[in-house]
Design a protein around this motif. Structure first.
Motif, PDB file in Angstrom:
ATOM      1  N   ASN A 202       0.816  -1.210   0.000  1.00 42.63           N
ATOM      2  CA  ASN A 202       0.000   0.000   0.000  1.00 42.63           C
ATOM      3  C   ASN A 202       0.849   1.259   0.000  1.00 42.63           C
ATOM      4  O   ASN A 202       0.542   2.227  -0.683  1.00 42.63           O
ATOM      5  CB  ASN A 202      -0.921   0.003   1.228  1.00 42.63           C
ATOM      6  N   PRO A 266       2.338  -8.556  -5.982  1.00 43.17           N
ATOM      7  CA  PRO A 266       1.550  -8.164  -4.803  1.00 43.17           C
ATOM      8  C   PRO A 266       1.713  -6.690  -4.451  1.00 43.17           C
ATOM      9  O   PRO A 266       0.819  -6.117  -3.843  1.00 43.17           O
ATOM     10  CB  PRO A 266       2.123  -9.036  -3.673  1.00 43.17           C
ATOM     11  N   GLY A 270      -2.593  -3.991  -9.603  1.00 37.69           N
ATOM     12  CA  GLY A 270      -3.861  -3.554  -9.058  1.00 37.69           C
ATOM     13  C   GLY A 270      -4.215  -2.126  -9.409  1.00 37.69           C
ATOM     14  O   GLY A 270      -5.330  -1.682  -9.168  1.00 37.69           O
ATOM     15  N   SER A 321      -4.445  -8.470 -12.770  1.00 37.29           N
ATOM     16  CA  SER A 321      -4.451  -8.189 -11.332  1.00 37.29           C
ATOM     17  C   SER A 321      -5.444  -9.012 -10.532  1.00 37.29           C
ATOM     18  O   SER A 321      -5.771  -8.664  -9.411  1.00 37.29           O
ATOM     19  CB  SER A 321      -4.723  -6.708 -11.045  1.00 37.29           C
ATOM     20  N   SER A 322      -5.951 -10.088 -11.097  1.00 38.73           N
ATOM     21  CA  SER A 322      -6.822 -10.928 -10.268  1.00 38.73           C
ATOM     22  C   SER A 322      -6.011 -12.130  -9.808  1.00 38.73           C
ATOM     23  O   SER A 322      -5.155 -12.633 -10.548  1.00 38.73           O
ATOM     24  CB  SER A 322      -8.041 -11.390 -11.069  1.00 38.73           C
ATOM     25  N   PRO A 323      -6.221 -12.593  -8.592  1.00 44.87           N
ATOM     26  CA  PRO A 323      -5.420 -13.713  -8.079  1.00 44.87           C
ATOM     27  C   PRO A 323      -5.495 -14.944  -8.970  1.00 44.87           C
ATOM     28  O   PRO A 323      -4.481 -15.610  -9.201  1.00 44.87           O
ATOM     29  CB  PRO A 323      -6.045 -13.993  -6.715  1.00 44.87           C
ATOM     30  N   HIS A 406     -12.516  -6.941 -15.886  1.00 43.89           N
ATOM     31  CA  HIS A 406     -11.672  -6.395 -14.822  1.00 43.89           C
ATOM     32  C   HIS A 406     -11.757  -4.892 -14.762  1.00 43.89           C
ATOM     33  O   HIS A 406     -11.751  -4.293 -13.712  1.00 43.89           O
ATOM     34  CB  HIS A 406     -10.213  -6.797 -15.045  1.00 43.89           C
ATOM     35  N   LEU A 491       0.887 -15.067  -3.519  1.00 41.56           N
ATOM     36  CA  LEU A 491      -0.398 -14.440  -3.213  1.00 41.56           C
ATOM     37  C   LEU A 491      -0.707 -14.412  -1.720  1.00 41.56           C
ATOM     38  O   LEU A 491      -1.514 -13.594  -1.278  1.00 41.56           O
ATOM     39  CB  LEU A 491      -1.523 -15.179  -3.946  1.00 41.56           C
ATOM     40  N   ALA A 493      -2.361 -14.579   1.569  1.00 41.17           N
ATOM     41  CA  ALA A 493      -3.745 -14.712   2.021  1.00 41.17           C
ATOM     42  C   ALA A 493      -4.735 -14.584   0.865  1.00 41.17           C
ATOM     43  O   ALA A 493      -5.892 -14.989   0.978  1.00 41.17           O
ATOM     44  CB  ALA A 493      -4.042 -13.665   3.084  1.00 41.17           C
ATOM     45  N   ARG A 494      -4.288 -14.013  -0.260  1.00 35.89           N
ATOM     46  CA  ARG A 494      -5.222 -13.814  -1.363  1.00 35.89           C
ATOM     47  C   ARG A 494      -5.311 -15.032  -2.281  1.00 35.89           C
ATOM     48  O   ARG A 494      -5.926 -14.950  -3.342  1.00 35.89           O
ATOM     49  CB  ARG A 494      -4.792 -12.595  -2.181  1.00 35.89           C
ATOM     50  N   THR A 495      -4.685 -16.144  -1.890  1.00 33.78           N
ATOM     51  CA  THR A 495      -4.708 -17.332  -2.742  1.00 33.78           C
ATOM     52  C   THR A 495      -6.159 -17.764  -2.991  1.00 33.78           C
ATOM     53  O   THR A 495      -6.908 -17.993  -2.043  1.00 33.78           O
ATOM     54  CB  THR A 495      -3.963 -18.496  -2.069  1.00 33.78           C
ATOM     55  N   PRO A 496      -6.552 -17.834  -4.271  1.00 36.18           N
ATOM     56  CA  PRO A 496      -7.943 -18.163  -4.556  1.00 36.18           C
ATOM     57  C   PRO A 496      -8.160 -19.671  -4.615  1.00 36.18           C
ATOM     58  O   PRO A 496      -7.209 -20.454  -4.616  1.00 36.18           O
ATOM     59  CB  PRO A 496      -8.154 -17.541  -5.925  1.00 36.18           C
TER      60      PRO A 496
END
Lengths: 970, 114
Positions: A202, A266, A270, A321-323, A406, A491, A493-496
């Protein structure tokens, strides 16, 4: 501990292996292959053993402090994603090493090949397991350099040189920009540590430096991965040996770019900027690469453009930018590496066996190469994305991702169409490769009769194709867990949720695939006959050659602009350069004076002593006279310079500097003799009028005269200003107070030289020694100009007289002429040596010292040369000046080292006074030993310089022989 | 005295720079010699002119630095004298070699076009 140090081994092993490989015999192909295979296998095994530590998001770290105060550490870091790449690098590396053993011919110097390949492997490992941004950049540039060396391996081939140069310029420049990007990111985050950076997404995205940092990082990644518009270097790099292409241009180096994008995904992805820039580059490469690949005639060219296209696919996925897209991207990195490496190796076999890679010539090779053909077919089916092969899985994931919206823009809407189109192209070029090479009528006029290659050459392809099949049929068992490890590490925690199943039911991606197959096959059928004879590159787009644009830019920058700048701002002539130098020095020197005023208030003038005034009247006349006469009357100028030097010397005595006076006096003597010796080799110059009468020349002289006067006035004013101002506090006071108590000598100047600032003196005598050796070396190959080879006029007259008289021998006149002086000079020898010893011994307490004593002693030798001639002296006295230099510098050094033995810093002085009967108190300081080193070196250097020049007169020069020859011919 | 020495330094520099800008190598080497005298005198003069106080101290007595000339510029100049000897020697040999190879004693290694 093992796993941490293992990271180090992964990098060190290949470089170590490279050193060993480089030392092998020229055509030791087997040794090289065994060695390299051993190294890569070890790396591979180490990587396998590390898996438990990186599973489920584990990270291995190893840090070695390097420059901790700058936040720069040699830190290594391996997570699941890096592990996956380590496996690719070492695994495919092993296969390439085996393959190359059979690919390289006995004429190729293999040590160089394997050494570079191993170095590249080490650098590549470094890129993927570095835990510091700067370290990544360093290894990144190393991969560029070794890729340059590998592409240019056959450097006798112009295409290889061009391709290597282009790859280096593009990827090297990209690497430089990447370094800027890394520094910017480090600046934004406040740390170069990869862990810290990855945790501050961020901060980076909200920073106002985000866009420049992104652009720099992208410049690095996109150039490396050969993405549009930097893609053109990759097809040109195909001049490399095929194992290099299989390794660098499919599995590893070009993957470094997408590796970096995924690594920083990461923290950088985005944003809109990321989506549009990365997306555009990816989509353009995907479509353009595939389209160009159809129209290539060189198999490797086809594969290169296909690589561009497939990397474009990965880049496009990352841009979304999508997991889920990121999972697909990472998956496709592995898949592409396996099928593309095997295809390159197959292309190499075809080239190796048939002697050509041109698809217009190749045809019907199936009967000759049935096994290779089958393997190539499976691999290219994977490339086209045929079901039950690994390429199909990642392609389906790609299609599925393109359909998802997206960003609300036409660009996003167009994605699925471009993807389907590119996929159709991929089908076309895959079919074309197989059909043109293996089917159709048997080619008649091939350079070589093709046979199946040795089994070991095919084995790497078999293993890779097996991998394609296994992953394609049972992905969940084979690749599933490892892919998961890699994905989790990127990824987090964002692992899909994702599924690797072969069958997802009838859905839109499957329809897109089917469409692409049909369209691709139809396109091939339509183009088939055209392609059989067409030239390279698509019709209508042949002019659009990145290579040509690149060359034009390069020529403009490195040739036209450089020429222009050189023509307008440069000169090869010394005089304008010196003029600029003097002018600049004047301006820069005068600047602060104008700022702060010239004269201080406290003017305290001493009365002029008339004697010194008269002396300087002489000195000044000498200087001006020398300036005036130096062109036509060299000898007079030399004498006049000597006059100015003597007055300078007297001035030193006058103003309390006896040491300077002594040194100046002896150096003056030596310099004069030196220049006298040199005069003989200069051309005769008779006074002529023409040049000075010309206006341009006169103007030039006036300008120089003006410059000289200004410089003189300026220096005069500055000197006056300094001398009349009150002295500032000087370190000199400290030296004066501590010379005896701290250095054991009363001659403060000498104590400064050999003790307080002894290290400077050590440097200085080293310089003197180097100069002497340089002079010696320069004169060993000395060739005088033809007109100064003959004997000087005076000697000729004397010799002619000696010849004419019956009772005289040659050279007797000269001998008679010098008889009295030479006897005196002979007898002076011991006296001068004693004088030198005296100057040396008293140096620490009274004016004298190693320098003065050294030069004095050199004068003693010099006088012998003057008295008896070079041959006479060297018959009687063996002088080995180079040894004097060596002993001198050794003595000085050892004195310095000696203080280590007693636990003191380098060159610490020890001293004590010892009473010697009849002589008195004798200062016995280790500084005296140091000064002895100075003395020895100065003697050696001075004598070496002098006799090197003196020897020129007695050497028989080749030029003389040439000259006599020329005269005879006339 | 200061004025005299400044004048001397100024004229040495002027003659030196003049010779430095001349086209013949021998003139340049002479110019460098003159310049090195000037520079040595200049550095020496930054320690101010001091008559009758060479920096040779007496043993074991408390020393008043005001009674001695500043030894630091002297040490610097001593080094400079030796180094300028070395550069002169090197330059001399380079000019001889250049004259031997190119056949001319012009500083550019070739005669100027007329």
């Amino acid at each position: 501990m093992f796993h941490e140090n293992a990271l180090l081994f992964l990098i060190i092993l290949p470089f170590l292996g490279a050193i060993l490989a480089a030392m092998q015999h020229e055509n030791a192909r087997n040794t090289e292959a065994w060695l390299s295979a051993g190294i890569t296998l070890s790396a591979f095994v180490i990587a396998i053993m590390l898996y438990p530590y990186v599973e489920d998001g584990g990270v291995i770290r190893r840090e070695i402090e390097w420059m901790p105060e700058l936040g720069m550490n040699f830190s290594l870091r391996m997570d699941g994603f890096a592990w996956m790449f380590t496996m690719l690098i070492s695994g495919i590396g092993l296969l390439v090493v085996i393959y190359a053993r059979y690919y390289m011919s006995p004429q190729d110097p293999v040590p160089r090949f394997y050494a570079f390949l191993l170095c590249f492997m080490g650098a590549m490992q470094g890129v993927v397991i570095s835990g510091n941004l700067i370290l990544i950049s360093v290894f990144w540039e190393l991969t560029s350099i070794f890729s340059f060396l590998l592409i240019g391996y056959w450097h006798h081939n112009a295409a290889a040189r061009e391709g290597a140069r282009m790859a280096l310029i593009i990827t090297g420049a990209g690497g430089l920009l990447l370094l800027f990007g890394m520094v910017l990111i480090g600046y934004i985050v406040g740390s170069y540590d990869l862990d810290v950076v990855l945790a501050s997404g961020n901060t980076i995205r909200s920073s106002n430096m985000y866009v420049p940092a992104l652009l720099f990082v992208l410049a690095g990644a996109l150039t490396k991965s050969a993405q549009f518009p930097f893609h053109f270097w990759l097809p040109n790099a195909m001049a490399a040996p095929t194992p290099v292409s299989a390794y660098l241009h499919s599995a590893t180096m070009v993957k470094a770019g997408v590796f970096l994008l995924a690594r920083f995904w990461p923290v950088l992805a985005g944003t809109d900027q990321w989506f549009y820039i990365v997306g555009f580059a990816g989509m353009a490469s995907l479509a353009v690469g595939a389209y160009f690949a159809i129209f290539q005639q060189d198999i490797k060219g086809l594969l290169a453009y296909s690589t561009i296209s497939h990397l474009g696919l990965i880049v496009t996925l990352l841009s979304l930018s999508s997991p889920l897209a990121a999972v697909a991207a990472i998956f496709h990195m592995m898949n592409h590496a396996t099928f593309k490496a095997s295809l390159f190796m197959a292309a190499g076999i075809i080239d190796h066996e048939s002697g050509t890679r041109d698809m217009r010539k190749l045809s019907g090779l199936f009967s000759a190469l049935p096994i290779t053909a089958t393997l190539a077919m499976v691999a290219s089916a994977a490339m086209a994305g045929v079901p039950l092969l690994n390429g199909f899985l990642s392609k389906e994931m790609f299609f599925a991702e393109t359909i998802v919206e997206h960003r609300d823009s036409w660009f996003d809407t167009a994605t699925p169409y471009i993807a389907t189109l590119a996929s159709a192209f991929a089908v076309t070029y895959s079919i074309r490769f197989i059909h043109a090479v293996f089917f159709g009528p048997k080619a008649e006029d091939l350079p070589r009769e093709p046979h199946e290659p040795p089994h070991w050459m095919r084995l790497p392809i078999e293993l890779l194709v097996l991998a394609c099949l296994l992953v394609g049929v049972i992905p969940g068992f084979t690749i599933g867990p490892y892919l998961h490890t890699a994905v989790v590490s990127v990824l987090g925690a964002r692992t899909p949720e994702y599924s690797l199943a072969v069958w997802h039911g009838f859905n839109l991606p499957l329809i897109m695939s089917a469409l692409a197959f049909v369209a691709g096959i139809l396109l091939y059928l339509a183009l088939r006959y055209y392609l059989a004879t067409s030239p390279e590159d698509p019709p209508g787009l042949r002019w659009l050659k990145g290579q040509r644009i690149f060359d034009r830019v390069l020529v403009t920058v490195s040739w036209r602009w450089a020429r222009w700048i050189e023509a307008n701002f440069g000169t090869r002539r010394l005089q304008p350069q010196l003029r600029i130098l003097v002018g600049t020095a004047l301006v820069v020197g005068a600047w602060p004076l104008f700022d702060s005023g010239f004269l201080s208030e406290s003017v305290r003038l001493q009365k002029v002593d008339p004697i010194l005034a008269v002396l300087w009247a002489v000195g000044i006349s000498c200087a001006v006279g020398a300036a005036w006469q130096a062109k036509y009357h060299r000898f007079a100028a030399l004498v006049l310079i000597g006059g100015a030097g003597l007055v300078t010397c007297i001035t030193f005595v006058w103003f309390s500097a006896p040491d300077l006076a002594v040194t100046q006096l002896v150096v003056e003597i030596v310099t004069t003799v030196l220049i006298l010796l040199g005069l003989r080799w200069l051309p005769k110059r008779l006074e002529e009028v023409d040049s000075s009468s010309r206006i341009a020349a006169r103007l030039r002289r006036n300008r120089d005269f003006f410059l000289a006067i200004i410089s003189g006035v300026a220096m005069g004013i500055v000197s006056f200003a300094i001398m009349t101002s009150a002295p500032a506090d000087s370190v000199g006071e400290y030296f004066l107070q501590n010379a005896y108590s701290g250095g054991g000598g009363t001659n403060v100047v000498n104590v400064i030289l050999v003790d307080f600032r002894g290290f400077d003196t050590l440097g200085e005598i080293t310089v003197l020694g180097i100069v002497a050796l340089t002079v010696f070396a320069l004169l060993r190959r000395f060739r005088p100009a033809a007109d100064s080879v003959g004997l000087p006029e005076q000697q000729r007259i004397q010799n002619a007289y000696d010849d004419a008289q019956q009772d005289r021998e040659l050279g007797e006149t000269a001998h008679d002429f010098m008889r009295v002086p030479s006897v005196i000079m002979n007898w002076m020898f011991p006296i001068i040596i004693v004088l030198a010893a005296f100057l040396f011994m008293r140096g620490h307490d009274l004016p004298g010292g190693g320098f003065a004593a050294g030069v004095t002693m050199a004068i003693g030798f010099l006088l012998q040369y003057l008295a008896g001639g070079t041959r006479w002296v060297e018959d009687r006295l063996r002088i080995l000046p180079v040894r004097w230099i060596a002993f001198g510098i050794l003595t000085a050094m050892m004195t310095g080292v000696g203080s280590w033995l007693f636990g003191y810093p380098f060159l610490t002085t020890f001293f004590r006074y010892i009473n010697i009967p009849y002589i008195g108190d004798m200062p016995l300081a280790s500084a005296l030993l140091f000064d002895l080193g100075v003395l020895l070196l100065v003697v050696g250097a001075t004598v070496l310089i002098l006799i090197a020049i003196a020897h020129q007169s007695i050497r028989s020069h080749r030029a003389r022989a040439i000259k006599t020859e020329a005269e005879e011919r006339v | 005295m200061e004025l005299l020495l400044s004048l001397a330094i100024g004229i040495l520099v002027a003659s030196g720079v003049w010779l430095l800008l001349r086209p013949r190598t021998y003139q340049v080497i002479m110019g460098l010699s003159l310049l090195s005298y000037a520079v040595n005198l200049f550095i020496f003069a930054t320690g101010r002119l001091y008559i009758g106080g060479p920096p040779v101290v007496e043993k074991g007595i408390e020393i008043n630095p005001a009674n001695y000339a500043d030894p630091v510029p002297q040490a610097l100049v001593l080094t400079a004298i030796v180094i300028s000897f070395a550069t002169t020697a090197l330059f001399l040999v380079v000019l001889l070699a250049s004259r031997g190879i190119t056949g001319t004693d012009h500083v550019d290694g070739r005669e100027p076009e007329r």
